[in-house]
Structure formats: C-alpha cells, structure tokens
Design a protein around this motif. Structure first.
Motif, PDB file in Angstrom:
ATOM      1  N   ASN A 182       0.710  -1.239  -0.170  1.00  0.00           N
ATOM      2  CA  ASN A 182       0.217   0.132   0.039  1.00  0.00           C
ATOM      3  C   ASN A 182       0.962   1.344  -0.097  1.00  0.00           C
ATOM      4  O   ASN A 182       0.459   2.250  -0.822  1.00  0.00           O
ATOM      5  CB  ASN A 182      -1.218   0.103   1.268  1.00  0.00           C
ATOM      6  CG  ASN A 182      -2.018  -0.823   1.071  1.00  0.00           C
ATOM      7  OD1 ASN A 182      -2.422  -1.608   0.242  1.00  0.00           O
ATOM      8  ND2 ASN A 182      -2.817  -1.080   2.143  1.00  0.00           N
ATOM      9  N   THR A 183       1.884   1.104   0.608  1.00  0.00           N
ATOM     10  CA  THR A 183       2.628   2.428   0.835  1.00  0.00           C
ATOM     11  C   THR A 183       3.328   2.631  -0.589  1.00  0.00           C
ATOM     12  O   THR A 183       3.437   3.798  -1.132  1.00  0.00           O
ATOM     13  CB  THR A 183       3.960   2.070   1.907  1.00  0.00           C
ATOM     14  OG1 THR A 183       3.399   1.864   3.001  1.00  0.00           O
ATOM     15  CG2 THR A 183       5.031   3.212   2.121  1.00  0.00           C
ATOM     16  N   LEU A 184       3.724   1.629  -1.082  1.00  0.00           N
ATOM     17  CA  LEU A 184       4.307   1.957  -2.489  1.00  0.00           C
ATOM     18  C   LEU A 184       3.491   2.386  -3.684  1.00  0.00           C
ATOM     19  O   LEU A 184       3.559   3.305  -4.239  1.00  0.00           O
ATOM     20  CB  LEU A 184       5.108   0.548  -3.123  1.00  0.00           C
ATOM     21  CG  LEU A 184       5.436   0.641  -4.400  1.00  0.00           C
ATOM     22  CD1 LEU A 184       6.720   1.651  -4.481  1.00  0.00           C
ATOM     23  CD2 LEU A 184       6.162  -0.850  -4.954  1.00  0.00           C
ATOM     24  N   VAL A 185       2.185   1.236  -3.658  1.00  0.00           N
ATOM     25  CA  VAL A 185       1.196   1.873  -4.751  1.00  0.00           C
ATOM     26  C   VAL A 185       0.508   2.761  -4.687  1.00  0.00           C
ATOM     27  O   VAL A 185       0.077   3.864  -5.396  1.00  0.00           O
ATOM     28  CB  VAL A 185       0.171   0.480  -4.816  1.00  0.00           C
ATOM     29  CG1 VAL A 185      -1.101   0.617  -5.684  1.00  0.00           C
ATOM     30  CG2 VAL A 185       1.038  -0.777  -5.257  1.00  0.00           C
ATOM     31  N   TYR A 186      -0.169   3.193  -3.162  1.00  0.00           N
ATOM     32  CA  TYR A 186      -1.051   4.248  -3.117  1.00  0.00           C
ATOM     33  C   TYR A 186      -0.484   5.484  -2.524  1.00  0.00           C
ATOM     34  O   TYR A 186      -0.893   6.588  -2.578  1.00  0.00           O
ATOM     35  CB  TYR A 186      -2.333   4.035  -2.033  1.00  0.00           C
ATOM     36  CG  TYR A 186      -2.973   2.533  -2.698  1.00  0.00           C
ATOM     37  CD1 TYR A 186      -3.759   2.652  -3.786  1.00  0.00           C
ATOM     38  CD2 TYR A 186      -2.863   1.484  -2.227  1.00  0.00           C
ATOM     39  CE1 TYR A 186      -4.269   1.737  -4.490  1.00  0.00           C
ATOM     40  CE2 TYR A 186      -3.629   0.365  -2.655  1.00  0.00           C
ATOM     41  CZ  TYR A 186      -4.288   0.532  -3.788  1.00  0.00           C
ATOM     42  OH  TYR A 186      -5.109  -0.597  -4.177  1.00  0.00           O
ATOM     43  N   GLY A 187       0.711   5.098  -1.907  1.00  0.00           N
ATOM     44  CA  GLY A 187       1.436   6.382  -1.172  1.00  0.00           C
ATOM     45  C   GLY A 187       2.694   6.681  -1.910  1.00  0.00           C
ATOM     46  O   GLY A 187       3.416   7.849  -1.671  1.00  0.00           O
ATOM     47  N   GLY A 188       2.958   6.160  -3.283  1.00  0.00           N
ATOM     48  CA  GLY A 188       4.055   6.542  -4.035  1.00  0.00           C
ATOM     49  C   GLY A 188       5.364   6.117  -3.540  1.00  0.00           C
ATOM     50  O   GLY A 188       6.489   6.663  -4.003  1.00  0.00           O
ATOM     51  N   GLY A 189       5.314   5.270  -2.474  1.00  0.00           N
ATOM     52  CA  GLY A 189       6.650   4.981  -1.711  1.00  0.00           C
ATOM     53  C   GLY A 189       6.763   5.595  -0.503  1.00  0.00           C
ATOM     54  O   GLY A 189       5.953   6.448  -0.225  1.00  0.00           O
ATOM     55  N   GLY A 190       7.792   5.252   0.143  1.00  0.00           N
ATOM     56  CA  GLY A 190       7.885   5.716   1.477  1.00  0.00           C
ATOM     57  C   GLY A 190       8.983   4.897   2.305  1.00  0.00           C
ATOM     58  O   GLY A 190       9.843   4.699   1.756  1.00  0.00           O
ATOM     59  N   VAL A 191       8.766   4.892   3.627  1.00  0.00           N
ATOM     60  CA  VAL A 191       9.630   4.022   4.549  1.00  0.00           C
ATOM     61  C   VAL A 191       9.021   3.294   5.624  1.00  0.00           C
ATOM     62  O   VAL A 191       7.787   3.541   5.891  1.00  0.00           O
ATOM     63  CB  VAL A 191      10.597   5.213   5.415  1.00  0.00           C
ATOM     64  CG1 VAL A 191       9.863   6.067   6.345  1.00  0.00           C
ATOM     65  CG2 VAL A 191      11.708   4.676   5.952  1.00  0.00           C
ATOM     66  N   VAL A 192       9.656   2.414   5.940  1.00  0.00           N
ATOM     67  CA  VAL A 192       9.147   1.462   6.935  1.00  0.00           C
ATOM     68  C   VAL A 192      10.130   1.664   8.121  1.00  0.00           C
ATOM     69  O   VAL A 192      11.453   1.393   7.946  1.00  0.00           O
ATOM     70  CB  VAL A 192       8.993   0.029   6.525  1.00  0.00           C
ATOM     71  CG1 VAL A 192       8.641  -0.885   7.970  1.00  0.00           C
ATOM     72  CG2 VAL A 192       8.095  -0.134   5.537  1.00  0.00           C
ATOM     73  N   ARG A 193       9.914   1.720   9.311  1.00  0.00           N
ATOM     74  CA  ARG A 193      10.934   1.723  10.641  1.00  0.00           C
ATOM     75  C   ARG A 193      10.135   0.571  11.405  1.00  0.00           C
ATOM     76  O   ARG A 193       9.206   0.352  11.792  1.00  0.00           O
ATOM     77  CB  ARG A 193      10.529   2.871  11.380  1.00  0.00           C
ATOM     78  CG  ARG A 193      11.498   3.162  12.600  1.00  0.00           C
ATOM     79  CD  ARG A 193      11.396   4.668  13.061  1.00  0.00           C
ATOM     80  NE  ARG A 193      11.776   5.437  11.950  1.00  0.00           N
ATOM     81  CZ  ARG A 193      11.050   6.531  11.590  1.00  0.00           C
ATOM     82  NH1 ARG A 193       9.678   6.618  11.892  1.00  0.00           N
ATOM     83  NH2 ARG A 193      11.518   7.405  10.562  1.00  0.00           N
ATOM     84  N   ALA A 194      11.191  -0.426  11.426  1.00  0.00           N
ATOM     85  CA  ALA A 194      10.792  -1.580  12.203  1.00  0.00           C
ATOM     86  C   ALA A 194      11.823  -2.081  13.254  1.00  0.00           C
ATOM     87  O   ALA A 194      12.971  -1.920  12.898  1.00  0.00           O
ATOM     88  CB  ALA A 194      10.822  -2.732  11.113  1.00  0.00           C
ATOM     89  N   GLY A 195      11.570  -2.679  14.424  1.00  0.00           N
ATOM     90  CA  GLY A 195      12.219  -3.203  15.358  1.00  0.00           C
ATOM     91  C   GLY A 195      11.519  -3.790  16.410  1.00  0.00           C
ATOM     92  O   GLY A 195      10.216  -3.756  16.477  1.00  0.00           O
ATOM     93  N   LEU A 196      12.409  -4.183  17.144  1.00  0.00           N
ATOM     94  CA  LEU A 196      11.697  -4.964  18.517  1.00  0.00           C
ATOM     95  C   LEU A 196      11.401  -3.933  19.386  1.00  0.00           C
ATOM     96  O   LEU A 196      12.309  -3.052  19.761  1.00  0.00           O
ATOM     97  CB  LEU A 196      12.665  -6.054  18.944  1.00  0.00           C
ATOM     98  CG  LEU A 196      13.133  -7.260  18.005  1.00  0.00           C
ATOM     99  CD1 LEU A 196      13.925  -8.431  18.578  1.00  0.00           C
ATOM    100  CD2 LEU A 196      11.883  -7.739  17.239  1.00  0.00           C
ATOM    101  N   VAL A 197      10.540  -4.291  20.203  1.00  0.00           N
ATOM    102  CA  VAL A 197       9.983  -3.229  21.414  1.00  0.00           C
ATOM    103  C   VAL A 197       9.561  -4.004  22.752  1.00  0.00           C
ATOM    104  O   VAL A 197       9.643  -5.352  22.502  1.00  0.00           O
ATOM    105  CB  VAL A 197       8.569  -2.513  20.697  1.00  0.00           C
ATOM    106  CG1 VAL A 197       9.049  -1.515  19.688  1.00  0.00           C
ATOM    107  CG2 VAL A 197       7.592  -3.186  20.337  1.00  0.00           C
ATOM    108  N   GLU A 198       9.617  -3.221  23.582  1.00  0.00           N
ATOM    109  CA  GLU A 198       9.134  -3.969  24.968  1.00  0.00           C
ATOM    110  C   GLU A 198       8.406  -3.022  25.686  1.00  0.00           C
ATOM    111  O   GLU A 198       8.695  -1.718  25.761  1.00  0.00           O
ATOM    112  CB  GLU A 198      10.751  -4.432  25.716  1.00  0.00           C
ATOM    113  CG  GLU A 198      10.351  -5.291  26.796  1.00  0.00           C
ATOM    114  CD  GLU A 198      11.847  -5.753  27.648  1.00  0.00           C
ATOM    115  OE1 GLU A 198      11.835  -5.526  28.709  1.00  0.00           O
ATOM    116  OE2 GLU A 198      12.757  -6.040  26.636  1.00  0.00           O
ATOM    117  N   ARG A 199       7.432  -3.589  26.150  1.00  0.00           N
ATOM    118  CA  ARG A 199       6.478  -2.697  27.202  1.00  0.00           C
ATOM    119  C   ARG A 199       5.777  -3.599  28.225  1.00  0.00           C
ATOM    120  O   ARG A 199       5.289  -4.619  27.879  1.00  0.00           O
ATOM    121  CB  ARG A 199       5.283  -2.189  26.146  1.00  0.00           C
ATOM    122  CG  ARG A 199       4.416  -1.095  27.106  1.00  0.00           C
ATOM    123  CD  ARG A 199       3.122  -0.686  26.079  1.00  0.00           C
ATOM    124  NE  ARG A 199       3.526  -0.415  25.002  1.00  0.00           N
ATOM    125  CZ  ARG A 199       2.506  -0.552  23.800  1.00  0.00           C
ATOM    126  NH1 ARG A 199       1.469  -1.170  24.004  1.00  0.00           N
ATOM    127  NH2 ARG A 199       2.965  -0.104  22.656  1.00  0.00           N
TER     128      ARG A 199
END
Length: 135
Positions: A51-68
C-alpha cells in the motif's frame, strides 16, 4: 533486541516489498513470535508495504523489536507522503478494496496484529503502525 534503535527501510520498488517481508521475518524470529504470529505479522507488513508503494508513491518502514510492561514485540511503522486517504472509515471497512493487492485491505491487516494505528491526512500522507506481541 529490545532497546536497540529501530531501522529504516525505503519502499520505492516492488523488490523493496519483498525485502520488507524478509526483514520482518528475521525480526519476528528474533522476537520469538510463534510461527503463526510470524506469518500474521509478515502478511500484514507485506500488505502495508505494498500500500505504501502503490497508493502512497513509496515511503519508509521503521521496524524493530519493542518492549512494554515486560512484554516483547515487533513493531513496524509505515509512512508515506502520498495523497492520503479521503475516507479512512470506508478504507477500514471489512471487504472494501481499492482493487488489486492481497485482498486483505487495511481491515484485514488490522485483524492480523495486536495493535494497529492509522493516521492519514489528504495531501499530506499516511502513517500506519502495527505491533505483534510475543505470547
């Protein structure tokens, strides 16, 4: 590892969607998600990256492990500067599709994860954050 800074990954080509799937798979394994939860997170991330590519024209993903609160999880934030979503409520409706894609839509991606947050502004862009918690 929880506490490490999340990494940014560009989405500008179809091959980046494949790369995001692979990255999420590795992170899901590091998080020790079950195989079923790995598959759910990878599927949701794949839909959102596309969706980010097709509808948003590209973008960025920020991914990582989290703890809460003593829990560990995998978080991914998808961000674009595209046209935005005119009717978020309609886009989040089960069964609604803009055509193409995995057929999951945003509502399907939301059902696959434990936390889902979408913000969108017409003319500014869209941000979707997802988290899957280890059980």
């Amino acid at each position: 590892m929880p506490g490490e800074a999340p990494q940014d990954y560009s989405i500008t080509h179809n091959r980046d969607v494949v790369s995001i799937r692979q990255t999420i798979r590795v992170l899901a394994q590091q998080c020790r998600l079950s195989l079923v939860d790995q598959t759910k997170m990878i599927t949701a991330a794949s839909e959102l990256a596309r969706n980010t590519l097709v509808y948003g024209g590209g973008g960025v993903v920020r991914a990582g492990l989290v703890e809460r609160d003593g829990r560990r999880g995998l978080a991914a934030l998808f961000e674009d500067s595209g046209p935005g979503i005119e009717d978020v409520d309609l886009a989040m409706t089960d069964g609604w599709t803009s055509g193409g894609g995995l057929g999951l839509g945003l509502s399907g991606a939301r059902r696959l994860v434990d936390e889902f947050d979408l913000t969108s502004e017409v003319g500014v862009g869209t941000t979707v954050t997802i988290i899957k918690w280890a059980r």
